[in-house]
Design a protein around this motif. Structure first.
Motif, PDB file in Angstrom:
ATOM      1  N   ILE A 153      51.287  37.502  64.440  1.00 20.15           N
ATOM      2  CA  ILE A 153      51.460  36.070  64.654  1.00 20.15           C
ATOM      3  C   ILE A 153      50.208  35.549  65.343  1.00 20.15           C
ATOM      4  O   ILE A 153      49.829  36.034  66.413  1.00 20.15           O
ATOM      5  CB  ILE A 153      52.717  35.785  65.494  1.00 20.15           C
ATOM      6  N   VAL A 154      49.550  34.572  64.716  1.00 20.42           N
ATOM      7  CA  VAL A 154      48.283  34.075  65.245  1.00 20.42           C
ATOM      8  C   VAL A 154      48.427  32.738  65.963  1.00 20.42           C
ATOM      9  O   VAL A 154      47.529  32.332  66.705  1.00 20.42           O
ATOM     10  CB  VAL A 154      47.229  33.954  64.124  1.00 20.42           C
ATOM     11  N   GLU A 155      49.555  32.050  65.760  1.00 17.62           N
ATOM     12  CA  GLU A 155      49.785  30.794  66.484  1.00 17.62           C
ATOM     13  C   GLU A 155      51.273  30.477  66.504  1.00 17.62           C
ATOM     14  O   GLU A 155      51.981  30.669  65.513  1.00 17.62           O
ATOM     15  CB  GLU A 155      48.999  29.644  65.848  1.00 17.62           C
ATOM     16  N   ILE A 156      51.746  30.016  67.656  1.00 20.62           N
ATOM     17  CA  ILE A 156      53.135  29.594  67.830  1.00 20.62           C
ATOM     18  C   ILE A 156      53.135  28.290  68.624  1.00 20.62           C
ATOM     19  O   ILE A 156      52.383  28.143  69.588  1.00 20.62           O
ATOM     20  CB  ILE A 156      53.980  30.623  68.605  1.00 20.62           C
ATOM     21  N   GLY A 157      53.999  27.369  68.228  1.00 19.08           N
ATOM     22  CA  GLY A 157      54.109  26.128  68.987  1.00 19.08           C
ATOM     23  C   GLY A 157      55.171  25.220  68.420  1.00 19.08           C
ATOM     24  O   GLY A 157      55.792  25.521  67.389  1.00 19.08           O
ATOM     25  N   ASN A 158      55.399  24.109  69.085  1.00 17.79           N
ATOM     26  CA  ASN A 158      56.302  23.100  68.565  1.00 17.79           C
ATOM     27  C   ASN A 158      55.764  22.575  67.248  1.00 17.79           C
ATOM     28  O   ASN A 158      54.551  22.492  67.044  1.00 17.79           O
ATOM     29  CB  ASN A 158      56.462  21.949  69.562  1.00 17.79           C
ATOM     30  N   MET A 159      56.673  22.191  66.372  1.00 16.12           N
ATOM     31  CA  MET A 159      56.264  21.763  65.040  1.00 16.12           C
ATOM     32  C   MET A 159      55.242  20.636  65.104  1.00 16.12           C
ATOM     33  O   MET A 159      54.197  20.699  64.461  1.00 16.12           O
ATOM     34  CB  MET A 159      57.503  21.331  64.249  1.00 16.12           C
ATOM     35  N   GLN A 160      55.506  19.613  65.906  1.00 18.35           N
ATOM     36  CA  GLN A 160      54.607  18.464  65.954  1.00 18.35           C
ATOM     37  C   GLN A 160      53.244  18.857  66.512  1.00 18.35           C
ATOM     38  O   GLN A 160      52.207  18.390  66.036  1.00 18.35           O
ATOM     39  CB  GLN A 160      55.224  17.348  66.796  1.00 18.35           C
ATOM     40  N   THR A 161      53.244  19.739  67.519  1.00 17.44           N
ATOM     41  CA  THR A 161      51.981  20.196  68.109  1.00 17.44           C
ATOM     42  C   THR A 161      51.138  20.953  67.096  1.00 17.44           C
ATOM     43  O   THR A 161      49.928  20.730  66.978  1.00 17.44           O
ATOM     44  CB  THR A 161      52.264  21.097  69.323  1.00 17.44           C
ATOM     45  N   ILE A 162      51.767  21.850  66.342  1.00 19.02           N
ATOM     46  CA  ILE A 162      51.034  22.647  65.359  1.00 19.02           C
ATOM     47  C   ILE A 162      50.447  21.762  64.268  1.00 19.02           C
ATOM     48  O   ILE A 162      49.302  21.950  63.839  1.00 19.02           O
ATOM     49  CB  ILE A 162      51.962  23.713  64.738  1.00 19.02           C
ATOM     50  N   TYR A 163      51.191  20.785  63.817  1.00 21.21           N
ATOM     51  CA  TYR A 163      50.711  19.934  62.730  1.00 21.21           C
ATOM     52  C   TYR A 163      49.679  18.908  63.203  1.00 21.21           C
ATOM     53  O   TYR A 163      48.745  18.580  62.459  1.00 21.21           O
ATOM     54  CB  TYR A 163      51.888  19.223  62.058  1.00 21.21           C
ATOM     55  N   ASP A 164      49.830  18.407  64.419  1.00 21.78           N
ATOM     56  CA  ASP A 164      48.901  17.393  64.923  1.00 21.78           C
ATOM     57  C   ASP A 164      47.659  17.999  65.562  1.00 21.78           C
ATOM     58  O   ASP A 164      46.578  17.400  65.518  1.00 21.78           O
ATOM     59  CB  ASP A 164      49.604  16.503  65.952  1.00 21.78           C
ATOM     60  N   ASN A 165      47.811  19.190  66.154  1.00 24.49           N
ATOM     61  CA  ASN A 165      46.690  19.766  66.888  1.00 24.49           C
ATOM     62  C   ASN A 165      46.634  21.281  66.722  1.00 24.49           C
ATOM     63  O   ASN A 165      46.803  22.033  67.676  1.00 24.49           O
ATOM     64  CB  ASN A 165      46.807  19.393  68.376  1.00 24.49           C
ATOM     65  N   PRO A 166      46.404  21.775  65.489  1.00 24.42           N
ATOM     66  CA  PRO A 166      46.293  23.230  65.289  1.00 24.42           C
ATOM     67  C   PRO A 166      45.087  23.774  66.018  1.00 24.42           C
ATOM     68  O   PRO A 166      44.039  23.135  66.073  1.00 24.42           O
ATOM     69  CB  PRO A 166      46.142  23.352  63.766  1.00 24.42           C
ATOM     70  N   LYS A 167      45.226  24.992  66.545  1.00 26.77           N
ATOM     71  CA  LYS A 167      44.140  25.561  67.327  1.00 26.77           C
ATOM     72  C   LYS A 167      43.561  26.835  66.721  1.00 26.77           C
ATOM     73  O   LYS A 167      42.477  27.255  67.123  1.00 26.77           O
ATOM     74  CB  LYS A 167      44.629  25.862  68.756  1.00 26.77           C
ATOM     75  N   HIS A 168      44.258  27.453  65.795  1.00 28.48           N
ATOM     76  CA  HIS A 168      43.727  28.650  65.154  1.00 28.48           C
ATOM     77  C   HIS A 168      43.100  28.263  63.814  1.00 28.48           C
ATOM     78  O   HIS A 168      43.677  27.461  63.072  1.00 28.48           O
ATOM     79  CB  HIS A 168      44.834  29.679  64.930  1.00 28.48           C
ATOM     80  N   PRO A 169      41.921  28.792  63.467  1.00 25.68           N
ATOM     81  CA  PRO A 169      41.276  28.435  62.202  1.00 25.68           C
ATOM     82  C   PRO A 169      42.156  28.679  60.978  1.00 25.68           C
ATOM     83  O   PRO A 169      42.106  27.915  60.005  1.00 25.68           O
ATOM     84  CB  PRO A 169      40.037  29.335  62.174  1.00 25.68           C
ATOM     85  N   TYR A 170      42.976  29.720  61.025  1.00 18.63           N
ATOM     86  CA  TYR A 170      43.846  30.014  59.887  1.00 18.63           C
ATOM     87  C   TYR A 170      44.917  28.932  59.727  1.00 18.63           C
ATOM     88  O   TYR A 170      45.190  28.473  58.625  1.00 18.63           O
ATOM     89  CB  TYR A 170      44.492  31.378  60.077  1.00 18.63           C
ATOM     90  N   THR A 171      45.514  28.515  60.853  1.00 11.57           N
ATOM     91  CA  THR A 171      46.507  27.447  60.804  1.00 11.57           C
ATOM     92  C   THR A 171      45.883  26.163  60.279  1.00 11.57           C
ATOM     93  O   THR A 171      46.473  25.466  59.434  1.00 11.57           O
ATOM     94  CB  THR A 171      47.090  27.198  62.207  1.00 11.57           C
ATOM     95  N   HIS A 193      39.835  33.984  70.258  1.00  5.57           N
ATOM     96  CA  HIS A 193      38.947  34.005  71.421  1.00  5.57           C
ATOM     97  C   HIS A 193      38.513  32.607  71.840  1.00  5.57           C
ATOM     98  O   HIS A 193      38.053  32.410  72.966  1.00  5.57           O
ATOM     99  CB  HIS A 193      37.692  34.832  71.116  1.00  5.57           C
ATOM    100  N   TYR A 194      38.630  31.625  70.937  1.00  5.17           N
ATOM    101  CA  TYR A 194      38.094  30.291  71.196  1.00  5.17           C
ATOM    102  C   TYR A 194      39.146  29.206  71.012  1.00  5.17           C
ATOM    103  O   TYR A 194      39.994  29.299  70.122  1.00  5.17           O
ATOM    104  CB  TYR A 194      36.905  30.015  70.273  1.00  5.17           C
ATOM    105  N   ASP A 195      39.051  28.201  71.868  1.00  8.91           N
ATOM    106  CA  ASP A 195      39.897  27.015  71.749  1.00  8.91           C
ATOM    107  C   ASP A 195      39.078  25.983  70.960  1.00  8.91           C
ATOM    108  O   ASP A 195      38.244  25.279  71.512  1.00  8.91           O
ATOM    109  CB  ASP A 195      40.251  26.502  73.154  1.00  8.91           C
ATOM    110  N   ILE A 196      39.314  25.919  69.660  1.00 10.13           N
ATOM    111  CA  ILE A 196      38.498  25.089  68.776  1.00 10.13           C
ATOM    112  C   ILE A 196      39.108  23.700  68.651  1.00 10.13           C
ATOM    113  O   ILE A 196      40.310  23.555  68.410  1.00 10.13           O
ATOM    114  CB  ILE A 196      38.368  25.732  67.382  1.00 10.13           C
ATOM    115  N   ASP A 197      38.259  22.685  68.805  1.00 13.42           N
ATOM    116  CA  ASP A 197      38.711  21.299  68.763  1.00 13.42           C
ATOM    117  C   ASP A 197      38.627  20.778  67.335  1.00 13.42           C
ATOM    118  O   ASP A 197      37.611  20.220  66.913  1.00 13.42           O
ATOM    119  CB  ASP A 197      37.857  20.452  69.716  1.00 13.42           C
TER     120      ASP A 197
END
Length: 367
Positions: free
Chosen positions: A251-269, A336-340
């Motif tokens: 699992i490379v990213e977990i979060g609330n649905m709205q957070t994941i869709y509005d502000n994904p942080k993993h390049p794969y997501t 490793h990185y928090d990508i904006d």
């Protein structure tokens, strides 16, 4: 920011949190590859490789990823349809990892599964009435044949079919009708938790909407908890409260649905979300294209598993395995990185407007 691993956090709990219906704690599933004269294990297919996942009571948890990422395998481990190589499966506070026989049977009633192919999951020689009555008899939900028939008739109407359908056989129904029957069969034993393994992927779009709306209605009516596995991000957005993204057994990213869709942080997501088509050209967003193929689960790359396809990979990604860390409350990433990515979109839109070249993507080390 101090790094904190969700997997370690789960494993350290002495008593399971009553908030959770299901917990997978650092779960592995390796399939051995035999070879040689004596059939020794020469390698392993690492289908699930250290996954920690929680599903809260009453919620719909989404699990997304490419084909071969391990979504169905972790689902089958949770349902105890396959053995766990290592790790723990906790259901409603009880460790069911090694349960067998009668001890496991009582949990079979509490957790049910709706499969991707409804035709393959129904016995073609069994009438629909018989298919719905059978699980009630096995789990002693009813005390008589009359009671079983009464429950069956109520269930078939609940899922939108009529009583005359009970005397028919699976081949006489459309795909959407068969999936309704599969849902009714799962409900027959009054479960608390349902695993939905791509339940609409083989259906027409209009029928998909009907099945999804039915599932949402049933969740409220029966107070159900769902784990919804899908590769369709639009469906996940419609159905789920939280989302977990899987890649190559992790699992490379977990979060609330709205957070994941509005502000994904993993390049794969971000790449997965970028691939969702939008018919409105004015609302289309800049994205990244994933190049190359998913590495073999037999020979997993060193460091970050996504580095061979990630446009932002560095030497650190090659050398060090990224832990799953919480970058904000309830939002975890394995990077490793928090990508904006929001800044990326703004930069690319400005660059497109001025025909210039966008600046480098802002990145910040996670830990």
């Amino acid at each position: 920011m101090a790094a904190k691993s969700e997997g370690a956090n789960l494993s350290d709990k002495a008593v399971s949190n009553s908030e959770y219906m299901v917990e997978a704690r650092n779960v592995y599933k390796w399939f051995p590859i035999k070879g040689g004269l004596f059939g020794k294990t020469v390698a392993n297919v690492k289908a699930v490789d250290g996954v920690s996942l929680t599903v809260r009571k009453g919620e719909t948890m989404g699990l997304v990823g490419e084909s071969g990422s391990g979504k169905t395998t972790i689902g089958r481990e949770i349902m105890r349809l396959t053995t766990v190589t290592k790790g723990q499966i906790i259901f409603d506070g009880k460790d069911i990892t090694n349960l067998k026989g009668r001890s496991l049977k009582q949990y079979r009633r509490k957790m049910q599964m709706v499969f991707q192919d409804p035709y393959a999951s129904l016995d073609p020689r069994q009438s629909i009435r018989s298919a719905l009555n059978e699980p009630m008899k096995i789990h002693h939900v009813v005390s008589s044949k009359q009671e079983a028939n009464a429950v069956t008739e109520r269930l078939i109407e609940t899922v939108g079919l009529s009583l005359d359908h009970l005397s028919r056989f699976p081949h006489e129904f459309s795909g959407g009708q068969r999936q309704r029957i599969a849902i009714a069969r799962a409900l027959a034993v009054n479960p608390q938790f349902m695993l939905l393994d791509e339940p609409t992927s083989s259906l027409d779009v209009s029928v998909q909407a009907q099945i999804l709306n039915l599932l949402k209605k049933l969740q409220k009516q029966y107070n159900l908890t769902y784990l919804f596995i899908s590769h369709n991000l639009s469906v996940i957005r419609h159905m789920c409260d939280r989302v977990a993204v899987m890649y190559l057994g992790r699992i490379v990213e977990i979060g609330n649905m709205q957070t994941i869709y509005d502000n994904p942080k993993h390049p794969y997501t971000f790449a997965l979300l970028s691939s969702v088509p939008n018919p409105d050209p004015l609302k289309r967003k800049a994205g990244i294209v994933i190049e190359g193929d998913v590495p073999s689960p037999i020979d997993i790359p060193s460091g970050c598993r996504f580095r061979t396809r990630c446009p932002y990979a560095t030497s650190k990604c090659t050398e060090e395995f990224p832990p799953l860390v919480e970058i904000e409350p309830g939002h975890w990433i394995e990077c490793h990185y928090d990508i904006d990515f929001k800044s990326r979109r703004n930069l690319e839109q400005k660059a497109a407007a001025s025909s210039g070249i966008p600046q480098d993507l802002p990145t910040t080390p996670v830990a």
